[in-house]
Structure formats: structure tokens, C-alpha cells
Scaffold this active site. Structure first.
Site, PDB file in Angstrom:
ATOM      1  N   ASP A  93     -40.919  30.987   7.025  1.00  0.00           N
ATOM      2  CA  ASP A  93     -42.364  31.248   7.055  1.00  0.00           C
ATOM      3  C   ASP A  93     -43.244  29.997   7.002  1.00  0.00           C
ATOM      4  OD1 ASP A  93     -41.937  30.390   4.463  1.00  0.00           O
ATOM      5  OD2 ASP A  93     -41.913  32.419   3.630  1.00  0.00           O
ATOM      6  N   GLU A 115     -33.936  34.757   8.051  1.00  0.00           N
ATOM      7  CA  GLU A 115     -34.708  35.123   6.855  1.00  0.00           C
ATOM      8  C   GLU A 115     -35.958  35.924   7.241  1.00  0.00           C
ATOM      9  OE1 GLU A 115     -36.984  32.676   3.726  1.00  0.00           O
ATOM     10  OE2 GLU A 115     -34.937  32.526   2.982  1.00  0.00           O
ATOM     11  N   GLU A 129     -47.874  31.555   4.049  1.00  0.00           N
ATOM     12  CA  GLU A 129     -46.533  31.972   4.475  1.00  0.00           C
ATOM     13  C   GLU A 129     -46.451  33.457   4.852  1.00  0.00           C
ATOM     14  OE1 GLU A 129     -47.185  30.067   1.837  1.00  0.00           O
ATOM     15  OE2 GLU A 129     -46.084  28.201   2.170  1.00  0.00           O
ATOM     16  N   HIS A 215     -45.059  23.978  -6.128  1.00  0.00           N
ATOM     17  CA  HIS A 215     -45.705  23.353  -4.967  1.00  0.00           C
ATOM     18  C   HIS A 215     -46.629  24.265  -4.176  1.00  0.00           C
ATOM     19  CE1 HIS A 215     -43.419  25.445  -1.848  1.00  0.00           C
ATOM     20  NE2 HIS A 215     -42.418  25.428  -2.693  1.00  0.00           N
ATOM     21  N   ARG A 217     -49.368  26.344  -2.230  1.00  0.00           N
ATOM     22  CA  ARG A 217     -50.770  26.068  -1.900  1.00  0.00           C
ATOM     23  C   ARG A 217     -51.750  26.912  -2.715  1.00  0.00           C
ATOM     24  NH1 ARG A 217     -49.147  23.810   2.559  1.00  0.00           N
ATOM     25  NH2 ARG A 217     -50.536  22.367   3.622  1.00  0.00           N
ATOM     26  N   HIS A 248     -42.976  17.646  -6.413  1.00  0.00           N
ATOM     27  CA  HIS A 248     -43.193  17.706  -4.960  1.00  0.00           C
ATOM     28  C   HIS A 248     -44.192  16.614  -4.562  1.00  0.00           C
ATOM     29  CE1 HIS A 248     -44.467  19.227  -1.058  1.00  0.00           C
ATOM     30  NE2 HIS A 248     -43.513  20.138  -1.098  1.00  0.00           N
TER      31      HIS A 248
END
Ligand code: UD1
Ligand code: UDP
Length: 374
Positions: A93, A115, A129, A215, A217, A248
Site C-alpha cells: 500500500d 498482500e 495507505e 513512523h 504519517r 525512522h
């Protein structure tokens, strides 16, 4: 052609690349990396000994969704026109997944989605995503979904049953591969131990530690303020517990994490680890605190309790089994979740049962069995 760009896609595509390459009479494989990630992608390519045929080298520091998406769309268009693959395989994604699928669709090249079928049905979580995988699903010809729940989601969306294949998640193939390699090679074990002894300044083999990653967003800004505040308070409340946090490299993450947490003795901020030492450390950890997707799949199979710092998950299977708990990003909820695991041994034992709904390590075989027939 197999296309990916970030660390988690690379980890999950790596065993598939090796499996496809093992059948040169059946498959002519080209591996293309967008390099949406650079250093973190290179770490995985190195560990799995993968040499891409095409490397677009697109990562820019602090890139944004608009420029990255248009860059990948444009550059992947050129690659697909030149190589004319019979099928493009994408994963998951990410922006690489979305833009590559669109480029393939515009050029009438069939897409296989590894996936496939994970859903929260909330376009803002995870952002972007959920949007990326739904759009990719609209374009996909073959949906390789890890679980029966993924299949159910896709069927509900009107996708034909004959185009959906339940495979398990290739991440379990990758974990098995890595653990077998570590277990069978004493020299490799020694190297990993020596490396971890240098970067972790505590007795990590004998003392309990919480392994932390974050990490997402949608957690930038307030979410990370809450996460850092929780870690700081937890470290002070439990001075004998260590917190190991590979940070990250996204500037939206690294800045606040180092500013808030770097002076605290039992918080160990380190660079992203290569997959081998990371899995090794995952095995040794006591609790996992994360907003990662992949780690929610790996940790339960290693009997680790996982607290997820998100409001929702597209991977409810381990939550239902009781080995993963959603704690959100409110600092008090994170503190409560960790405190309960540290203080209530019965609760800890219940959550640390091995649970493996994401596969048996044979996902790549199932994918290839289907690819051989087309
Ligand atoms: C991306 C994916 C996310 C996935 C995550 C895995 C999208 C929209 N997001 O998010 O789904 O969970 O990767 O980690 O596709 N950076 C480096 N070196 C690296 C990698 C990143 O310096 O090796 C820094 C760069 O400044 C880069 C920034 O991180 O611009 C953001 O990278 P990006 O891929 O856009 O977003 P992630 O948050 O990594
Ligand atoms: N990982 C790693 N080194 C680290 C942290 C994570 O190799 O320092 C691996 C982890 O085992 C998992 C993957 O990276 O397989 C998850 O990546 P990430 O959390 O960045 O992305 P997501 O899975 O959320 O898309």
C-alpha cells in the site's frame, strides 16, 4: 516485473524474488526498485543479496506525496514502455504500489497485488495507505491475499473469487528464512551479537527491554508528541526496563524523537537496524510497542505481546487472538498498556502466546503455483 521501493515491501518481496529466480525456465524476472526509500531499502537488498535490474533512485529528503507520486508514475511509465512486462507484481500500500499500478493500468499491463485485501475502510487511517491499497485493488488482475479475512473484504467489494488467492503473508517466509540462516551459522550469530553489544549500552541479553518503532504519517505532530511523552514517563516510572528504539529517518519523526528522548538513560535511540539484527532483537525483546504494519505480523509468531499505537488496524486477526492490543496514541493509554504488561504477569503470559494467523512460511510457493499457470 516485480516493483517495490520501501523497506517493508523489500522484506516481503525478497523471498518471492528468490523463489521466482529459482525457476528460470518458467519465469523471466526483472526487478525494478523505485527507491522511494534509499538507505533502508539498501539494507534489505544487501541482507537478501538482491541486485535490482532497474534502480530509479527517486528518494529525496523530506519528500511529499504529491511529488513522489508524480515522479514514480512518470518514471515507471518509461520503464514499463521499455520492458513491456507480461505482468507487474506490486506489494501492499505504499506510494510505489499506487503509482506503479496506475502506470501499468494506463499501459494495459496486468497487475498482480501481493498482500491484497487488507482494509480499515477509513481513508484517513492509515493515511494514505488505505487509499493506495483500495485503488490498487480496483486495478489488480490477481489478488494474492494473506488471510481469509482479506479474501472476504475483496469479495464484499465485488471482486471475482477466481481472481483471489489466499496465500499467507510472505513476511513469514522472510522471517523463517532469516531465522534459519541465523540459527545455522554461529559466525553470523557472533557478528550480530558483537554488533548489538556495540550499539546497545546495557545488558540486552539478560535485561528486559521494550522494542519501539513508529513512523506513521497520521501520527506526525500531535501523535508523536503523545508517543514521546509516554516513553519519557514510562522510562522514569520503570528505571530497570530498557526501551530500544530504532528511529525512522523521516525528518518528521527523527527531530521530535531525538529532541525529547535522547537524554534519558534507559531509552536507547539507534539508527534503523538491518533486518537480521532486528529480527534477532525482536526475538529477545519482552514487549513490542509499534505503529508498524509488518511488525504486527512478525511479533505474534515470535510469542511477543504487541501494543499498537494506532486507532485502528487492517490486521485484526492477532487482536482477536489476544496477542496484539490497540492502544492508540494517547500517552496515558500507552502508559497504561505497558504498565499492565509489566505488572500483571498473568496478562503478560496471556498476550505472549505464539499466534500465527499470517502464514506458515509457504506464501511464495502458493503465489508461484498460480503464476506458473498464467
Ligand atoms: C513509507 C510508506 C509507508 C510505509 C513506510 C515504511 C507511503 C506513503 N508510505 O512511509 O506506507 O509504512 O514507508 O517505513 O508510501 N528516509 C530516509 N532514508 C530512507 C527512507 C526514508 O532518509 O531510507 C526519509 C526521507 O527524508 C524521506 C522520508 O524519510 O523523504 C519519508 O519517506 P517516505 O517513503 O515518503 O515515507 P515513509 O514515512 O517512510
Ligand atoms: N524493521 C527492520 N529494522 C528496523 C525496524 C523494522 O528491519 O530497525 C523491519 C521489521 O521487521 C518489518 C519492517 O521493517 O519487517 C516494517 O517496516 P516499517 O515498520 O517501516 O513499515 P510498515 O510495515 O509499517 O509498512
Amino acid at each position: 516485473m516485480l516493483v517495490f521501493g520501501t523497506r517493508p515491501e523489500a522484506i516481503k518481496m525478497a523471498p518471492l524474488i528468490h523463489a521466482l529466480k529459482a525457476e528460470p525456465d518458467n519465469f523471466e524476472l526483472k526487478v525494478c526498485v523505485t527507491s522511494q526509500h534509499r538507505e533502508m531499502l539498501d539494507q534489505v537488498l544487501k541482507i537478501f543479496n538482491i541486485k535490482p535490474d532497474i534502480d530509479l533512485n527517486l528518494m529525496k529528503k523530506d519528500q511529499n506525496l504529491l511529488n513522489l507520486t508524480s515522479l514514480i508514475l512518470d518514471e515507471m511509465g518509461k520503464v514499463l514502455k521499455e520492458y513491456k512486462p507480461e505482468m507487474v507484481l506490486v506489494h501492499g500500500d505504499t506510494t510505489t504500489t499506487l503509482a506503479t499500478s496506475i502506470a501499468a493500468f494506463y499501459l494495459s499491463i496486468p497487475v498482480g497485488h501481493i498482500e491484497a485485501g487488507l482494509r480499515t475502510y477509513n481513508l484517513n487511517a492509515p493515511f494514505p495507505e488505505e487509499f493506495n491499497r483500495q485503488i490498487t485493488g480496483k486495478i489488480t488482475k490477481l489478488h494474492f491475499t494473506p488471510t481469509v479475512l482479506g479474501q472476504k473484504n475483496l469479495l464484499t467489494e465485488g471482486i471475482k473469487k477466481s481472481s483471489i488467492i489466499v496465500t499467507g503473508n510472505t513476511v513469514i517466509d522472510a522471517v523463517h528464512w532469516i531465522l534459519k540462516r541465523i540459527d545455522s551459522d554461529e559466525h553470523r550469530q557472533k557478528n550480530i551479537n558483537d554488533f548489538l553489544n556495540i550499539i546497545l549500552l546495557f545488558d540486552w541479553k539478560n535485561e528486559n527491554f521494550v522494542l519501539v518503532t513508529a513512523h506513521r504519517r497520521e501520527n506526525f505532530g500531535n501523535g508523536f508528541i503523545e508517543i514521546c511523552s509516554a516513553l519519557k514517563q514510562l522510562a522514569l516510572k520503570y528505571p530497570k526496563i530498557h526501551f530500544v528504539y530504532p528511529v525512522h529517518p523521516n525528518p518528521n519523526v527523527i527531530k521530535i524523537v531525538y529532541e525529547t528522548l535522547q537524554e534519558i538513560n534507559n531509552i536507547h535511540l539507534i539508527k534503523p537496524l538491518e533486518y537480521e539484527p532486528f529480527v534477532y532483537l525482536l526475538k529477545k525483546s519482552y514487549i513490542v510497542l509499534t505503529d508498524s504494519g509488518g511488525i504486527q505480523e512478525e511479533a505474534p509468531s515470535l510469542s511477543k505481546p504487541v501494543l499498537v499505537m494506532r486507532d485502528t488496524t487492517e490486521r485484526p486477526e492477532a487482536v482477536e487472538a489476544g496477542t496484539v492490543e490497540i492502544v492508540g496514541t494517547n500517552h496515558q493509554q500507552i502508559i497504561n498498556g505497558i504498565s499492565r504488561l509489566l505488572e500483571d504477569n498473568k496478562h503478560y503470559q496471556t498476550m505472549s502466546r505464539a499466534h500465527n494467523p499470517y502464514g506458515d512460511g509457504l506464501a511464495c510457493k502458493r503465489i508461484i503455483d498460480v503464476l506458473r499457470t498464467i
